[in-house]
Design an enzyme around this catalytic site. Structure first.
Site, short mmCIF file in Angstrom:
data_model
loop_
_atom_site.label_atom_id
_atom_site.label_comp_id
_atom_site.label_asym_id
_atom_site.label_seq_id
_atom_site.Cartn_x
_atom_site.Cartn_y
_atom_site.Cartn_z
N LYS A 85 41.63 35.12 41.36
CA LYS A 85 41.46 34.32 42.58
C LYS A 85 42.09 32.93 42.42
O LYS A 85 42.66 32.38 43.35
CB LYS A 85 39.98 34.22 42.96
N TYR A 140 38.05 38.14 37.61
CA TYR A 140 38.04 37.82 39.05
C TYR A 140 38.40 36.35 39.28
O TYR A 140 39.20 36.02 40.16
CB TYR A 140 36.66 38.16 39.60
P1 NDP Z 1 34.36 44.69 50.43
O1 NDP Z 1 34.08 45.25 49.08
O2 NDP Z 1 33.29 44.75 51.47
O3 NDP Z 1 35.70 45.37 51.03
C1 NDP Z 1 36.84 45.43 50.25
C2 NDP Z 1 37.99 45.99 51.05
O4 NDP Z 1 39.14 46.00 50.21
C3 NDP Z 1 37.78 47.44 51.49
O5 NDP Z 1 38.38 47.66 52.74
C4 NDP Z 1 38.50 48.22 50.41
O6 NDP Z 1 38.95 49.50 50.81
C5 NDP Z 1 39.68 47.31 50.15
N1 NDP Z 1 40.31 47.58 48.87
C6 NDP Z 1 39.74 47.51 47.64
N2 NDP Z 1 40.65 47.85 46.71
C7 NDP Z 1 41.80 48.14 47.38
C8 NDP Z 1 43.09 48.57 46.97
N3 NDP Z 1 43.39 48.77 45.69
N4 NDP Z 1 44.03 48.77 47.94
C9 NDP Z 1 43.75 48.58 49.24
N5 NDP Z 1 42.53 48.18 49.69
C10 NDP Z 1 41.57 47.97 48.76
O7 NDP Z 1 34.86 43.21 50.18
P2 NDP Z 1 34.52 41.83 50.94
O8 NDP Z 1 34.71 42.03 52.40
O9 NDP Z 1 33.25 41.31 50.44
O10 NDP Z 1 35.65 40.88 50.37
C11 NDP Z 1 36.91 40.74 50.99
C12 NDP Z 1 37.74 39.74 50.21
O11 NDP Z 1 37.04 38.48 50.19
C13 NDP Z 1 37.97 40.12 48.76
O12 NDP Z 1 39.25 39.69 48.36
C14 NDP Z 1 36.92 39.32 48.02
O13 NDP Z 1 37.27 39.08 46.70
C15 NDP Z 1 36.88 38.06 48.86
N6 NDP Z 1 35.66 37.29 48.74
C16 NDP Z 1 34.47 37.85 49.11
C17 NDP Z 1 33.31 37.09 49.02
C18 NDP Z 1 31.99 37.62 49.44
O14 NDP Z 1 31.02 36.89 49.28
N7 NDP Z 1 31.88 38.83 49.97
C19 NDP Z 1 33.34 35.72 48.51
C20 NDP Z 1 34.65 35.23 48.16
C21 NDP Z 1 35.76 36.02 48.28
P3 NDP Z 1 37.99 50.80 50.65
O15 NDP Z 1 37.01 50.71 51.78
O16 NDP Z 1 38.93 51.94 50.77
O17 NDP Z 1 37.34 50.71 49.32
#
Ligand code: NDP
Length: 240
Positions: free
Chosen positions: A151, A147
């Protein structure tokens, strides 16, 4: 004409907040998701924003997905690469599969999606691309070599692509969130999370809406001089 925006992973967590913020600002929004149909359906019922299913790790699926969105909403002006997954484990335990999956979705997804909208944005001389990185791509994190590498790669990808887009009115920026209160963070064991929160100077987790606000700012018509930058939003946890 309203700007058309695509938010990957736009149906849950941070992505949901971004989809809503862009819609509330008057854009036509397409929220992509990967597989959770139930969550996507509930999202569309709640918000009225259309959800489109494809895997951002699959190059051909991204090309087809953007073609479908453009057929329904019009040319894409704004791309938010937000979809992300974790497959954590120490180096000793991490499999090659866990490495590939995280690199393919988190970093490969940014390439695939940018590729799908790039020619159109260049032709129309306007584009806004915002890539969601992470504090863990800046600082590293135990048990997350995959990861953190993905990132961190997003931050390099952003700076390189920004140079290619600048003359064509396309800005490319990244946001590096700290720990935000979403399902991804809810998966972290409670004792580990308590230790993380204790290290955040602001004294709490961030909110998805706080990331969405910054995305909206970077996607604005008036943000054309901001490109190649990474905005850290982490409650002061890592000052980079
Ligand atoms: P969530 O796990 O809550 O949501 C992830 C989203 O990404 C979902 O809509 C999921 O779809 C979608 N997704 C996952 N894999 C795929 C794929 N292969 N193709 C299309 N869509 C996909 O994540 P967060 O909201 O927590 O995180 C959002 C972003 O922010 C990510 O990139 C994460 O790495 C980043 N981030 C998050 C942090 C945090 O503290 N939460 C901190 C730093 C960065 P589905 O619902 O269908 O699974």
């Amino acid at each position: 004409m309203a700007r058309v925006a695509v938010v990957t992973g736009g149906t849950r967590g941070i992505g949901e907040a971004i989809s809503i913020a862009l819609r509330d600002a008057g854009m036509s929004v397409a929220a992509n998701y990967g597989g959770n149909d139930e969550k996507a359906r509930a999202f569309t019922e709640r918000t009225g924003i259309r959800a489109f299913k494809w895997d951002v790790g699959d190059h051909d699926a991204c090309i087809a997905g953007i073609a479908e969105v453009e057929g329904e909403l019009g040319p894409v002006d704004v791309l938010v690469n937000n979809a992300g997954i974790t497959r954590d484990g120490t180096m000793k335990r991490m499999t090659r599969q866990a490495w590939d999956e995280v690199l393919d979705v988190n970093l490969g997804g940014c390439f695939n999606m940018a590729k799908a909208v790039w020619d159109g944005m260049n032709g129309r001389k306007f584009g806004r691309i915002v890539n969601i990185g992470s504090i863990n791509g800046q600082a590293g994190q135990y048990g997350q070599v995959n990861y953190a590498a993905a990132k961190s790669g997003i931050h390099g990808f952003t700076k390189a692509l920004a140079q290619e887009g600048a003359r064509a009115g396309i800005t490319v920026n990244a946001i590096a969130p700290g720990y935000i209160d979403t399902e991804m963070v809810a998966a972290v064991p409670e004792d580990v999370l308590a230790k993380i929160v204790a290290r955040i100077p602001v004294g709490r987790l961030g909110k998805a809406e706080e990331i969405a606000r910054a995305v909206l700012f970077l996607c604005g018509e008036e943000a054309g001089f901001i490109t190649g930058s990474t905005l850290s939003i982490n409650g002061g946890q890592h000052m980079y």
